[in-house]
Design a protein around this motif. Sequence first.
Motif, PDB file in Angstrom:
ATOM      1  N   SER A  49     -45.646  14.701 -72.053  1.00 21.87           N
ATOM      2  CA  SER A  49     -46.674  14.152 -72.940  1.00 21.87           C
ATOM      3  C   SER A  49     -46.196  12.878 -73.633  1.00 21.87           C
ATOM      4  O   SER A  49     -46.981  11.962 -73.881  1.00 21.87           O
ATOM      5  N   LEU A  50     -44.903  12.802 -73.916  1.00 23.29           N
ATOM      6  CA  LEU A  50     -44.328  11.585 -74.481  1.00 23.29           C
ATOM      7  C   LEU A  50     -44.301  10.463 -73.447  1.00 23.29           C
ATOM      8  O   LEU A  50     -44.587   9.307 -73.762  1.00 23.29           O
ATOM      9  N   MET A  51     -43.967  10.799 -72.210  1.00 21.98           N
ATOM     10  CA  MET A  51     -43.932   9.804 -71.141  1.00 21.98           C
ATOM     11  C   MET A  51     -45.304   9.183 -70.910  1.00 21.98           C
ATOM     12  O   MET A  51     -45.437   7.974 -70.711  1.00 21.98           O
ATOM     13  N   SER A  52     -46.325  10.023 -70.944  1.00 26.54           N
ATOM     14  CA  SER A  52     -47.667   9.600 -70.520  1.00 26.54           C
ATOM     15  C   SER A  52     -48.554   9.111 -71.658  1.00 26.54           C
ATOM     16  O   SER A  52     -49.659   8.628 -71.415  1.00 26.54           O
ATOM     17  N   GLY A  53     -48.096   9.251 -72.909  1.00 21.73           N
ATOM     18  CA  GLY A  53     -48.852   8.720 -74.036  1.00 21.73           C
ATOM     19  C   GLY A  53     -49.704   9.724 -74.781  1.00 21.73           C
ATOM     20  O   GLY A  53     -50.399   9.359 -75.733  1.00 21.73           O
ATOM     21  N   PHE A  54     -49.665  10.997 -74.389  1.00 23.35           N
ATOM     22  CA  PHE A  54     -50.439  12.018 -75.095  1.00 23.35           C
ATOM     23  C   PHE A  54     -49.794  12.387 -76.435  1.00 23.35           C
ATOM     24  O   PHE A  54     -50.466  12.898 -77.326  1.00 23.35           O
ATOM     25  N   LEU A  55     -48.491  12.138 -76.552  1.00 29.44           N
ATOM     26  CA  LEU A  55     -47.782  12.305 -77.812  1.00 29.44           C
ATOM     27  C   LEU A  55     -46.971  11.042 -78.085  1.00 29.44           C
ATOM     28  O   LEU A  55     -46.570  10.339 -77.146  1.00 29.44           O
ATOM     29  N   GLN A  56     -46.729  10.777 -79.361  1.00 33.80           N
ATOM     30  CA  GLN A  56     -45.931   9.615 -79.754  1.00 33.80           C
ATOM     31  C   GLN A  56     -44.568  10.087 -80.244  1.00 33.80           C
ATOM     32  O   GLN A  56     -44.482  11.037 -81.029  1.00 33.80           O
ATOM     33  N   PRO A  57     -43.494   9.428 -79.821  1.00 38.26           N
ATOM     34  CA  PRO A  57     -42.159   9.870 -80.241  1.00 38.26           C
ATOM     35  C   PRO A  57     -41.857   9.488 -81.688  1.00 38.26           C
ATOM     36  O   PRO A  57     -42.411   8.529 -82.228  1.00 38.26           O
ATOM     37  N   ASP A  58     -40.954  10.254 -82.315  1.00 40.82           N
ATOM     38  CA  ASP A  58     -40.423   9.873 -83.621  1.00 40.82           C
ATOM     39  C   ASP A  58     -39.430   8.722 -83.467  1.00 40.82           C
ATOM     40  O   ASP A  58     -39.358   7.830 -84.310  1.00 40.82           O
ATOM     41  N   HIS A  59     -38.670   8.786 -82.387  1.00 40.20           N
ATOM     42  CA  HIS A  59     -37.663   7.767 -82.111  1.00 40.20           C
ATOM     43  C   HIS A  59     -37.575   7.565 -80.604  1.00 40.20           C
ATOM     44  O   HIS A  59     -37.961   8.433 -79.823  1.00 40.20           O
TER      45      HIS A  59
END
Length: 248
Positions: A49-59
């Motif tokens: 989900s972080l890779m694809s943009g569904f979630l945003q990373p903290d760092h």
Amino acid sequence: MAELMLELKSLSLAFGGLQAVDKVSLGVPAGSLCALIGPNGAGKTTLFSLMSGFLQPDHGKVYFKGQDITGRSPQRNARDGLTRTFQIVQPFAQQTVHENIAVGAHLHVRSRAIALEHAEAVAHRVGLTAQLDKPAGDLTVAGRKRLELARALATRPQLLLLDEVLAGLNPQEIAEMIPVVRALAGSGITILMIEHVMQAVMNLAEYVWVLAQGQLIAEGTPAEVTSNEKVVQAYLGHGTAARLRTNP
């Protein structure tokens, strides 16, 4: 050295007090078929989900084809060629298989006729031609898995993130799906797959990363990771690891 299609640099995300992904860095070479494995709850789907943009990373940062795409929307990523499937398949049940696949094609084409034509070609690639006129809700589990793959493929991906595309299938269905995935990789699509079916990982993956408790604990060829004591302890168990080494 092959150009990287996807690169993660020190990617991290916490949910409250839980560190779901912890400083993960990896690089997926263009044209490769790689796998991400690990126990349930390790953070694999969160990482997708972080890779694809569904979630945003903290760092940390996500790079696709050398460009920083951290924080970009999934829709834009898909238009640019980064597409994912989902572990829980949710087709438009009342629509036909043909219409479901065409939804993915509409990412690039407006014409319904052209989208349906493209969908038919995609259905052939994943073995769904005979099911095109069937309501998606009438498909078997194996059929739904193929449909999820087809919908993603219809977006014309350059990088395909497959989230447990073999989950819930019986051994015969798995054996029938493996050549489909291999053929997609052979056509030039870069594939990174999350998978628990280790026989499939051994048969398909060129390179494997192992995630446990949000951290990468090992990486290498399938043979290397199944021989890694950390992986055996955290995920495989000694019996499974021994069977994979003797019968890959």
